[in-house]
Design a protein around this motif. Sequence first.
Motif, PDB file in Angstrom:
ATOM      1  N   SER A  43       0.716  -0.965  -0.047  1.00 52.33           N
ATOM      2  CA  SER A  43      -0.019  -0.186   0.122  1.00 52.33           C
ATOM      3  C   SER A  43       1.048   1.432   0.378  1.00 52.33           C
ATOM      4  O   SER A  43       1.813   1.629   0.864  1.00 52.33           O
ATOM      5  N   ASN A  44       0.774   1.966  -0.865  1.00 48.62           N
ATOM      6  CA  ASN A  44       0.897   3.091  -1.167  1.00 48.62           C
ATOM      7  C   ASN A  44       0.673   4.437  -0.389  1.00 48.62           C
ATOM      8  O   ASN A  44      -0.300   5.250  -0.770  1.00 48.62           O
ATOM      9  N   VAL A  45       0.912   4.512   1.107  1.00 50.00           N
ATOM     10  CA  VAL A  45       0.937   5.254   2.231  1.00 50.00           C
ATOM     11  C   VAL A  45       1.090   6.957   1.732  1.00 50.00           C
ATOM     12  O   VAL A  45       2.430   7.336   1.556  1.00 50.00           O
ATOM     13  N   GLU A  46       0.251   7.944   2.241  1.00 49.91           N
ATOM     14  CA  GLU A  46       1.228   9.074   2.669  1.00 49.91           C
ATOM     15  C   GLU A  46       2.047   9.040   3.918  1.00 49.91           C
ATOM     16  O   GLU A  46       1.721   8.356   4.260  1.00 49.91           O
ATOM     17  N   GLU A  47       2.834  10.661   3.285  1.00 53.42           N
ATOM     18  CA  GLU A  47       3.690  10.276   4.078  1.00 53.42           C
ATOM     19  C   GLU A  47       4.007  10.451   5.425  1.00 53.42           C
ATOM     20  O   GLU A  47       4.037   9.985   6.832  1.00 53.42           O
ATOM     21  N   ASN A  48       2.316  11.807   5.466  1.00 56.55           N
ATOM     22  CA  ASN A  48       2.103  12.008   6.855  1.00 56.55           C
ATOM     23  C   ASN A  48       1.249  10.359   7.263  1.00 56.55           C
ATOM     24  O   ASN A  48       1.844  10.534   8.660  1.00 56.55           O
ATOM     25  N   MET A  84       4.486   5.411  12.101  1.00 51.62           N
ATOM     26  CA  MET A  84       5.881   5.063  13.132  1.00 51.62           C
ATOM     27  C   MET A  84       5.471   5.348  14.514  1.00 51.62           C
ATOM     28  O   MET A  84       6.150   5.235  15.422  1.00 51.62           O
ATOM     29  N   LYS A  85       4.660   6.440  15.189  1.00 51.28           N
ATOM     30  CA  LYS A  85       4.157   7.226  15.958  1.00 51.28           C
ATOM     31  C   LYS A  85       3.950   6.336  16.979  1.00 51.28           C
ATOM     32  O   LYS A  85       4.324   6.122  18.206  1.00 51.28           O
ATOM     33  N   GLN A  86       2.928   6.007  16.192  1.00 48.43           N
ATOM     34  CA  GLN A  86       1.847   4.622  16.928  1.00 48.43           C
ATOM     35  C   GLN A  86       2.613   3.943  17.857  1.00 48.43           C
ATOM     36  O   GLN A  86       2.220   2.585  18.479  1.00 48.43           O
ATOM     37  N   ARG A  87       3.326   2.763  17.099  1.00 45.45           N
ATOM     38  CA  ARG A  87       5.129   1.736  17.569  1.00 45.45           C
ATOM     39  C   ARG A  87       6.012   2.990  18.157  1.00 45.45           C
ATOM     40  O   ARG A  87       7.014   1.852  18.014  1.00 45.45           O
ATOM     41  N   ASN A  88       5.526   3.863  18.562  1.00 42.31           N
ATOM     42  CA  ASN A  88       6.939   4.054  19.086  1.00 42.31           C
ATOM     43  C   ASN A  88       8.228   4.958  18.385  1.00 42.31           C
ATOM     44  O   ASN A  88       9.357   4.391  19.746  1.00 42.31           O
ATOM     45  N   VAL A  89       8.342   4.600  17.494  1.00 39.39           N
ATOM     46  CA  VAL A  89       9.576   4.848  16.713  1.00 39.39           C
ATOM     47  C   VAL A  89       9.980   6.447  16.850  1.00 39.39           C
ATOM     48  O   VAL A  89       8.887   6.931  17.214  1.00 39.39           O
ATOM     49  N   PRO A  90      11.057   6.658  17.252  1.00 38.91           N
ATOM     50  CA  PRO A  90      11.471   8.290  17.686  1.00 38.91           C
ATOM     51  C   PRO A  90      11.373   8.590  16.474  1.00 38.91           C
ATOM     52  O   PRO A  90      11.639   8.369  15.538  1.00 38.91           O
ATOM     53  N   GLU A  91      11.371  10.626  17.025  1.00 41.86           N
ATOM     54  CA  GLU A  91      11.248  11.069  15.607  1.00 41.86           C
ATOM     55  C   GLU A  91      11.849  11.571  15.014  1.00 41.86           C
ATOM     56  O   GLU A  91      11.959  11.074  13.231  1.00 41.86           O
ATOM     57  N   PRO A  92      13.513  11.541  15.735  1.00 43.33           N
ATOM     58  CA  PRO A  92      14.440  11.711  14.822  1.00 43.33           C
ATOM     59  C   PRO A  92      14.759  10.290  14.049  1.00 43.33           C
ATOM     60  O   PRO A  92      15.285  10.740  12.749  1.00 43.33           O
ATOM     61  N   VAL A  93      14.400   9.059  14.374  1.00 36.00           N
ATOM     62  CA  VAL A  93      14.721   7.740  13.534  1.00 36.00           C
ATOM     63  C   VAL A  93      13.839   7.671  12.182  1.00 36.00           C
ATOM     64  O   VAL A  93      13.878   7.397  10.734  1.00 36.00           O
ATOM     65  N   ILE A  94      12.239   8.297  13.124  1.00 38.52           N
ATOM     66  CA  ILE A  94      11.372   8.825  12.061  1.00 38.52           C
ATOM     67  C   ILE A  94      11.618   9.646  10.485  1.00 38.52           C
ATOM     68  O   ILE A  94      11.958   9.251   9.544  1.00 38.52           O
ATOM     69  N   GLU A  95      12.304  10.794  10.798  1.00 37.75           N
ATOM     70  CA  GLU A  95      12.835  11.634  10.222  1.00 37.75           C
ATOM     71  C   GLU A  95      14.017  10.540   8.944  1.00 37.75           C
ATOM     72  O   GLU A  95      13.698  11.002   7.556  1.00 37.75           O
ATOM     73  N   LYS A  96      14.724   9.692   9.575  1.00 36.19           N
ATOM     74  CA  LYS A  96      15.101   9.295   8.635  1.00 36.19           C
ATOM     75  C   LYS A  96      14.968   8.434   7.863  1.00 36.19           C
ATOM     76  O   LYS A  96      15.717   8.319   6.362  1.00 36.19           O
ATOM     77  N   ILE A  97      13.701   7.843   8.124  1.00 32.91           N
ATOM     78  CA  ILE A  97      13.172   6.863   7.971  1.00 32.91           C
ATOM     79  C   ILE A  97      12.728   7.061   6.515  1.00 32.91           C
ATOM     80  O   ILE A  97      12.402   6.952   5.131  1.00 32.91           O
ATOM     81  N   VAL A  98      11.971   8.410   6.811  1.00 27.95           N
ATOM     82  CA  VAL A  98      11.071   8.783   5.535  1.00 27.95           C
ATOM     83  C   VAL A  98      11.422   9.920   4.523  1.00 27.95           C
ATOM     84  O   VAL A  98      12.060   9.380   3.423  1.00 27.95           O
ATOM     85  N   ASN A  99      12.807   9.767   4.847  1.00 27.28           N
ATOM     86  CA  ASN A  99      14.225  10.721   3.803  1.00 27.28           C
ATOM     87  C   ASN A  99      14.685   9.876   3.239  1.00 27.28           C
ATOM     88  O   ASN A  99      14.797   9.459   1.406  1.00 27.28           O
ATOM     89  N   PHE A 100      15.254   8.481   3.347  1.00 23.55           N
ATOM     90  CA  PHE A 100      15.410   6.889   2.661  1.00 23.55           C
ATOM     91  C   PHE A 100      14.365   6.861   1.854  1.00 23.55           C
ATOM     92  O   PHE A 100      14.793   6.893   0.496  1.00 23.55           O
ATOM     93  N   PHE A 122       1.963   8.027   7.218  1.00 23.77           N
ATOM     94  CA  PHE A 122       3.358   6.396   7.136  1.00 23.77           C
ATOM     95  C   PHE A 122       3.751   6.952   8.610  1.00 23.77           C
ATOM     96  O   PHE A 122       4.356   6.547   9.794  1.00 23.77           O
ATOM     97  N   LYS A 123       4.191   8.422   8.224  1.00 25.03           N
ATOM     98  CA  LYS A 123       4.710   8.946  10.345  1.00 25.03           C
ATOM     99  C   LYS A 123       3.431   8.428  11.478  1.00 25.03           C
ATOM    100  O   LYS A 123       4.529   7.986  12.708  1.00 25.03           O
TER     101      LYS A 123
END
Length: 289
Positions: free
Chosen positions: A225-230, A236-252, A232-233
């Motif tokens: 599923s090609n989800v929207e970036e927001n 990730m937050k619901q999985r307790n992924v830290p904000e800096p890690v989320i940004e790194k993943i999104v940039n990749f 997806f974020k």
Amino acid sequence: MERILVTGATGHLGSAIITTLLKRISASRISVITRQPDKLADFESKGYKAFLGSYDNIKVLEKAMKGVDTVLLISSGDQGDRMQEHKNVIDAAKKTGVQRIAYTSRSLRERSSLANQLMEEHFQTEDYIKACGMAYTLFRNILYMDTIPQFIGGNLALEHGIYLPAGDGAVAFALRSEIGEAMANVLLAKDTENKIYNFTGNRSYTFYDIASALSELSGNTVNYSNVEENEFKVMMKQRNVPEPVIEKIVNFITDIKHNQEADVYPDMETSLGRKPVSLKEGLRILFGF
């Protein structure tokens, strides 16, 4: 008798490189630098010339490079000052009379439009190497196929599907072990020219392709599923992924969406002497099908 120094020797890539080197040369011709004391003793017991240190320890770097012909700089992680660490290695190599420096860079389409600015440091390192005056070999490696489980959530993707904002962007994935093998083959060839190698697979794959391959291998229907970036974020937050890690993943993923890693080159097949592992074959290995 040529001596090769491998930095980052205890990592997955360094281990793959050394495995191939040992098929052609003895451990006594390989020097290594490791941060781990237990690994140091293990290397020494096997005949390597081993040194305990890091890219920040200039004295150790210079000591390790004495009598070395080729230094392979495996890129540092992004936790510290990566550029300074790379410069330390390059400067030490130049000071101690190393003939050639090789570096593990990244195969990316367009430097100026990268979303992931951490990748810019690879190009900055390349620039520094070219300006240092030593002979060089630059290995521009594609995103490892080994990272696919991390991107898609591992075995959970087999049950719940793949959710990423990657569009129909493609990557010419290659197995890390095969990239390491190809790099070692180049280092052993003793080519005296300054060269850049783009190590990629033989074709590029989208996450639709990955979902299709996993469906065939698992016997389950796996959807991408090609989800929207927001969206997806939020996931990730619901999985307790830290904000800096989320940004790194999104940039990749943004760079994947823009096909920064979609280009295919013949260099890896040439260096391996065979076709690289396909996506389906690689996923079978990675997921243990």
